[in-house]
Design a protein around this motif. Structure first.
Motif, PDB file in Angstrom:
ATOM      1  N   ASN A  10      43.832  53.687  28.969  1.00 37.02           N
ATOM      2  CA  ASN A  10      43.108  54.452  29.989  1.00 37.02           C
ATOM      3  C   ASN A  10      41.759  53.819  30.312  1.00 37.02           C
ATOM      4  O   ASN A  10      40.898  54.453  30.918  1.00 37.02           O
ATOM      5  CB  ASN A  10      42.898  55.909  29.541  1.00 37.02           C
ATOM      6  CG  ASN A  10      44.042  56.797  29.944  1.00 37.02           C
ATOM      7  OD1 ASN A  10      44.680  56.570  30.959  1.00 37.02           O
ATOM      8  ND2 ASN A  10      44.307  57.809  29.157  1.00 37.02           N
ATOM      9  N   LYS A  11      41.550  52.605  29.866  1.00 36.71           N
ATOM     10  CA  LYS A  11      40.362  51.804  30.178  1.00 36.71           C
ATOM     11  C   LYS A  11      39.076  52.307  29.531  1.00 36.71           C
ATOM     12  O   LYS A  11      38.000  52.172  30.100  1.00 36.71           O
ATOM     13  CB  LYS A  11      40.163  51.683  31.691  1.00 36.71           C
ATOM     14  CG  LYS A  11      41.301  51.021  32.404  1.00 36.71           C
ATOM     15  CD  LYS A  11      40.998  50.915  33.875  1.00 36.71           C
ATOM     16  CE  LYS A  11      42.149  50.326  34.627  1.00 36.71           C
ATOM     17  NZ  LYS A  11      41.861  50.256  36.047  1.00 36.71           N
ATOM     18  N   SER A  15      42.472  44.459  32.304  1.00 33.20           N
ATOM     19  CA  SER A  15      43.661  43.995  33.011  1.00 33.20           C
ATOM     20  C   SER A  15      44.915  44.360  32.227  1.00 33.20           C
ATOM     21  O   SER A  15      45.916  44.816  32.802  1.00 33.20           O
ATOM     22  CB  SER A  15      43.589  42.477  33.218  1.00 33.20           C
ATOM     23  OG  SER A  15      44.769  42.004  33.810  1.00 33.20           O
ATOM     24  N   ASP A  65      45.596  47.974  32.699  1.00 32.17           N
ATOM     25  CA  ASP A  65      46.248  48.216  33.992  1.00 32.17           C
ATOM     26  C   ASP A  65      47.755  47.968  33.901  1.00 32.17           C
ATOM     27  O   ASP A  65      48.557  48.741  34.425  1.00 32.17           O
ATOM     28  CB  ASP A  65      45.669  47.308  35.082  1.00 32.17           C
ATOM     29  CG  ASP A  65      44.381  47.835  35.675  1.00 32.17           C
ATOM     30  OD1 ASP A  65      44.117  49.049  35.560  1.00 32.17           O
ATOM     31  OD2 ASP A  65      43.633  47.017  36.251  1.00 32.17           O
ATOM     32  N   GLN A  66      48.129  46.877  33.244  1.00 30.94           N
ATOM     33  CA  GLN A  66      49.539  46.529  33.121  1.00 30.94           C
ATOM     34  C   GLN A  66      50.305  47.576  32.317  1.00 30.94           C
ATOM     35  O   GLN A  66      51.395  47.996  32.709  1.00 30.94           O
ATOM     36  CB  GLN A  66      49.692  45.149  32.483  1.00 30.94           C
ATOM     37  CG  GLN A  66      49.200  44.026  33.353  1.00 30.94           C
ATOM     38  CD  GLN A  66      49.182  42.688  32.633  1.00 30.94           C
ATOM     39  OE1 GLN A  66      49.612  42.569  31.498  1.00 30.94           O
ATOM     40  NE2 GLN A  66      48.655  41.663  33.296  1.00 30.94           N
ATOM     41  N   SER A  70      49.423  50.735  31.808  1.00 32.07           N
ATOM     42  CA  SER A  70      49.412  51.976  32.570  1.00 32.07           C
ATOM     43  C   SER A  70      50.468  51.937  33.669  1.00 32.07           C
ATOM     44  O   SER A  70      51.215  52.907  33.856  1.00 32.07           O
ATOM     45  CB  SER A  70      48.027  52.203  33.167  1.00 32.07           C
ATOM     46  OG  SER A  70      47.995  53.380  33.922  1.00 32.07           O
ATOM     47  N   ALA A  71      50.540  50.838  34.389  1.00 33.10           N
ATOM     48  CA  ALA A  71      51.524  50.706  35.465  1.00 33.10           C
ATOM     49  C   ALA A  71      52.948  50.782  34.910  1.00 33.10           C
ATOM     50  O   ALA A  71      53.817  51.435  35.508  1.00 33.10           O
ATOM     51  CB  ALA A  71      51.313  49.394  36.223  1.00 33.10           C
TER      52      ALA A  71
END
Length: 101
Positions: free
Chosen positions: A40-41, A74, A77-78, A80-81
């Motif tokens: 979740n960054k 980054s 993001d990967q 999470s996607a």
């Protein structure tokens, strides 16, 4: 239709909770700087090897920190996607009926 939207909201909340439990990493200079974050960054740890810290100048350290942080984000993001895609694959069949299919 309302029930399906509520289920989608609930699933999104569950995914967010799961992403909080997944750790991602960004490293530079062979692990001299390592950033740990959640999917979740949220940055959870910063590690800098002492020998590297002693030898690096401020500008170099700042640039490498940014690189390591961006690598971790980054990767977040990967992950999470991928989690969202997996969840929506299952939901699409259920939501299809909502649009008359």
């Amino acid at each position: 239709m309302f029930d399906k939207l509520m289920a989608a909201q609930q699933m999104a909340g569950e995914i967010k909770k799961r992403l909080d439990t997944i750790s991602v990493y960004g490293e530079v200079e062979g692990g001299a700087i390592k950033i740990t974050a959640t999917a979740n960054k949220a940055i959870t740890a910063v590690e800098i090897q002492e020998e590297f810290f002693k030898q690096a100048d401020r500008e170099e350290l700042e640039e490498l920190m940014l690189t390591a942080i961006n690598k971790a984000l980054s990767q977040a993001d990967q992950v999470s996607a991928a989690e969202m895609q997996a969840a929506t694959q299952g939901m699409l069949g259920g939501l299809g009926g909502m649009f008359g299919n």
